[in-house]
Design a protein around this motif. Structure first.
Motif, short mmCIF file in Angstrom:
data_model
loop_
_atom_site.label_atom_id
_atom_site.label_comp_id
_atom_site.label_asym_id
_atom_site.label_seq_id
_atom_site.Cartn_x
_atom_site.Cartn_y
_atom_site.Cartn_z
N ARG B 32 5.91 4.38 56.31
CA ARG B 32 7.29 4.01 56.03
C ARG B 32 7.74 4.46 54.63
O ARG B 32 8.76 5.10 54.49
CB ARG B 32 7.43 2.49 56.20
CG ARG B 32 8.63 2.10 57.03
CD ARG B 32 8.52 0.67 57.50
NE ARG B 32 7.77 0.54 58.74
CZ ARG B 32 6.84 -0.39 59.00
NH1 ARG B 32 6.55 -1.31 58.09
NH2 ARG B 32 6.22 -0.42 60.16
N PHE B 33 6.94 4.12 53.62
CA PHE B 33 7.44 4.50 52.29
C PHE B 33 7.31 6.00 52.02
O PHE B 33 8.09 6.57 51.24
CB PHE B 33 6.86 3.63 51.17
CG PHE B 33 5.38 3.70 50.93
CD1 PHE B 33 4.53 2.64 51.29
CD2 PHE B 33 4.80 4.79 50.31
CE1 PHE B 33 3.17 2.68 51.03
CE2 PHE B 33 3.45 4.85 50.05
CZ PHE B 33 2.62 3.79 50.42
N LEU B 34 6.38 6.65 52.68
CA LEU B 34 6.32 8.12 52.51
C LEU B 34 7.49 8.79 53.24
O LEU B 34 8.04 9.79 52.76
CB LEU B 34 4.98 8.66 53.02
CG LEU B 34 3.75 8.31 52.16
CD1 LEU B 34 2.48 8.86 52.79
CD2 LEU B 34 3.89 8.86 50.73
N THR B 35 7.87 8.24 54.38
CA THR B 35 9.04 8.77 55.10
C THR B 35 10.31 8.59 54.28
O THR B 35 11.12 9.51 54.13
CB THR B 35 9.19 8.07 56.47
OG1 THR B 35 7.98 8.26 57.21
CG2 THR B 35 10.37 8.62 57.25
N GLU B 36 10.44 7.40 53.72
CA GLU B 36 11.62 7.15 52.87
C GLU B 36 11.66 8.08 51.66
O GLU B 36 12.73 8.40 51.15
CB GLU B 36 11.61 5.69 52.39
CG GLU B 36 12.14 4.71 53.42
CD GLU B 36 11.85 3.26 53.05
OE1 GLU B 36 11.75 2.97 51.83
OE2 GLU B 36 11.70 2.44 53.97
N ALA B 37 10.49 8.50 51.23
CA ALA B 37 10.44 9.42 50.09
C ALA B 37 10.77 10.84 50.49
O ALA B 37 10.80 11.75 49.64
CB ALA B 37 9.05 9.36 49.44
N GLY B 38 10.99 11.06 51.79
CA GLY B 38 11.46 12.37 52.22
C GLY B 38 10.41 13.24 52.90
O GLY B 38 10.69 14.38 53.26
N PHE B 39 9.20 12.73 53.06
CA PHE B 39 8.17 13.53 53.71
C PHE B 39 8.28 13.39 55.23
O PHE B 39 8.79 12.40 55.75
CB PHE B 39 6.77 13.07 53.26
CG PHE B 39 6.56 13.18 51.78
CD1 PHE B 39 6.58 14.41 51.14
CD2 PHE B 39 6.35 12.03 51.01
CE1 PHE B 39 6.38 14.49 49.77
CE2 PHE B 39 6.15 12.11 49.63
CZ PHE B 39 6.17 13.35 49.01
#
Lengths: 238, 238, 238, 238
Positions: B32-39
């Motif tokens: 989730r937080f990596l997706t939010e970071a744009g990855f």
């Protein structure tokens, strides 16, 4: 200090040109100058039972030298794992020339250390010391000239060595990290590139001195074994 | 950048306390937080076919995150070897917490990296940055406080890291090399110690930022592949 | 990113052979390809007031390139100290060729880095990459050939670099650690050996690419400044 | 081996609490246990003529120990430069505690090594060995407990040490790279953090053993001096 020299001992049996240089095998040549230097030396070869590396032999070895080339795959994983555990516990290891592609060296590196450039054109090699004052280079000046060697060239797939001791220059245009120290567990490993079977490299006095110095440097046996696993809070102890 | 989060995903299924912290599994929290970071993020777990790490998935992964604890041995050697080869070719690897004892991490270290001290007493951990200005520590100040973590203590049997990023302080008296970078082949590896399953470490914003920074740092894909093997003399070429 | 190229700018004024290669000075040649690469570039030379390195210029510089040879001693200590403090605070520094003997480089090394072997015989140099996948070597393959260069040979009195990027091979028989990264304070330093004034090294596209890559790699400005000095117990803070 | 212990020798003259711990000065305490260990030891202090470090003394010193705190600036640059040149030539250097801010240490580091966190709250320190089997840690187990020390905390502005030997844990929440080896020129430097003047650290047997081990480790004298400067092509020599 007790040294065991391990040799694949194959070229010397089947190739007359190699036999002419090392009639008793590369291991016996190395054993001779290490013995003269005062070490207690035994040898072991691939075709000995258990490759000559029984539990007793390994337990009684402070520093192991390793020369292999064509038959790395014939060393059973079980023996590789025993050597590896001894390195973790402080046995020194000196890996020679094409031993870079041995199972034990690749395992200790954690990389595809069998990958490098090579060529058999009898290039001149000049080993330049990067480590003045280091125990391995002592008494050897700033360079060692090897009239003819197999060429090894970068890039060599190894982790950055803990200490870079020698860089090799080859007349054909290549360079190589030819003398490297790696610390792994309590063990010290020295990789030394020269030593092709078709040239008399191990008869060169400076090369012999490097390998004598190396024995003293990687000797690390009988050092403290640390505790691992569950641990009570250290701050509450004295 | 394409990221794959691999998780053993066992604690979260069978332990209610863990499930309360990571209801969808640790991998989904990180995803989730990596997706939010744009990855671009996918996940894979031990019980997926081929552990979720098929040739297609690995070929399509720039950076792999690895969380495992109890079932390291259930990862087949064949899959470990495939991950290893991808690291040699430049895939980034972020190894989390008890992943230090995974087959892939030990293989890449070349040491008995499963050995360290540990204790589950909910110590406070303070991560001290040793690397000001390093891409992994940017924007994070000189320390990160983790209210409760599993304690890991030295000595930790790893080779000296290529870059030491964080040293962890534990209230019970231990220290640990908690953030380490290793270069292996063309791959970069970041080991990050915090992340025990019984505490909400991956919910801490600073920890998330470390793991976002790490993705960018270990990303090393699509870089030049060098030639290896027999080579003509370089000096005669232009 | 704001780059300042500092050049001693002496050979190019007084030596016709050098002037023919770098009519506007080495600094302008470098400035040109860095500008084309998209950086904001200014230049400064020894004979400018304050060597062109006023407080304003240094404060406004993210990465400083340094070329000097005959007149290192003419750079006042006060200016050297200002450059040094900017490196401690994160300014990148790219030291070129004979800049190895500059006051600023020796100060940052902490060693007698003016000591190496040298010879002006227009040797061929081959730069071999030791760092596949590294930002500085990207897109450049495993080697860079420089038809003619001043020879620099080991031993070079520097601390072991934090990252060894290139080893240079010279046709006369020498090797050199020709590309080295050093971390000092929050600053990153890249030393790059090629660049003698009598040969057109900075006109070679691969050399230009190395120096463009280097700017991006050593850029480390605007990173967190950590607290130093007296400190309350961290364990009592949140 | 000939050792010289250099001490600022100021606290012990003017502060009764310090005098009670080290009635003859810190240098005499260290001199005593090094003498008992079999070394040939002399001492020198700041108020001696030429700080006690005449050319004759330095030429006759294999390993120099350095303790200073309040009066670093009173050591003339000329003497610092002489010590520096001796380190380049192979003299060992053991820098103690607040000697991190001495001119000679900062000069050899090339960084603002006077910067770190500190606090005088009599924290407990636990020194954790990161280097099992290393000559400096031999016989000392995995940790050394110091009941009370001045706290030093990261970040400490030094280059990455060539060997990280000890990490210090402090009860107040800090960590520190408390035992570090640096290679500079042919010299070896060991920095050891414990040793505040208000606590009896140098009376602790384990601390004494570290400092005895260190003398043997940094001893590097009478090693080969390499040629530098202009050099004929090595490939044409034998």
């Amino acid at each position: 200090m007790k040294i065991t020299i391990w040799n694949e001992f194959d070229h010397e049996k089947h190739d007359d040109a190699v036999k002419a240089i090392y009639p008793d095998g590369i291991h016996m040549c190395i054993a001779r100058f290490l013995t003269e230097a005062g070490f207690e030396v035994r040898t072991a070869t691939l075709d000995d039972p258990e490759c000559g590396l029984t539990d007793e032999v390994l337990a009684d070895t402070d520093v192991l030298y390793w020369w292999g080339h064509l038959r790395h795959d014939n060393v059973p994983d079980e023996i590789v794992n025993k050597v590896y555990r001894r390195v973790m516990d402080g046995m020194g290891l000196v890996v020679l020339h094409s031993g870079h592609a041995s199972k034990i060296f690749c395992k200790l590196m954690g990389t595809a250390a069998d990958n490098l450039k090579w060529r058999e054109t009898n290039d001149k090699e000049i080993l330049w010391s990067i480590a003045p004052g280091h125990p391995i280079t002592r008494g050897l000046g700033d360079r060692i000239v090897i009239p003819h060697e197999e060429t090894y060239g970068e890039h060599f797939i190894i982790p950055a060595p803990d200490e870079l001791i020698y860089i090799g220059w080859f007349s054909g245009g290549e360079v190589f990290r030819s003398g490297c120290v790696f610390n792994r567990g309590r063990g010290k490993i020295f990789y030394f590139q020269p030593g092709h079977e078709t040239v008399p490299t191990y008869h060169i006095p400076e090369v012999q001195k490097v390998l004598i110095n190396a024995a003293n440097y990687v000797y690390n046996n009988d050092t403290d074994k640390y505790p691992y696993g569950w641990a009570a809070p250290a701050a509450q102890q004295n």
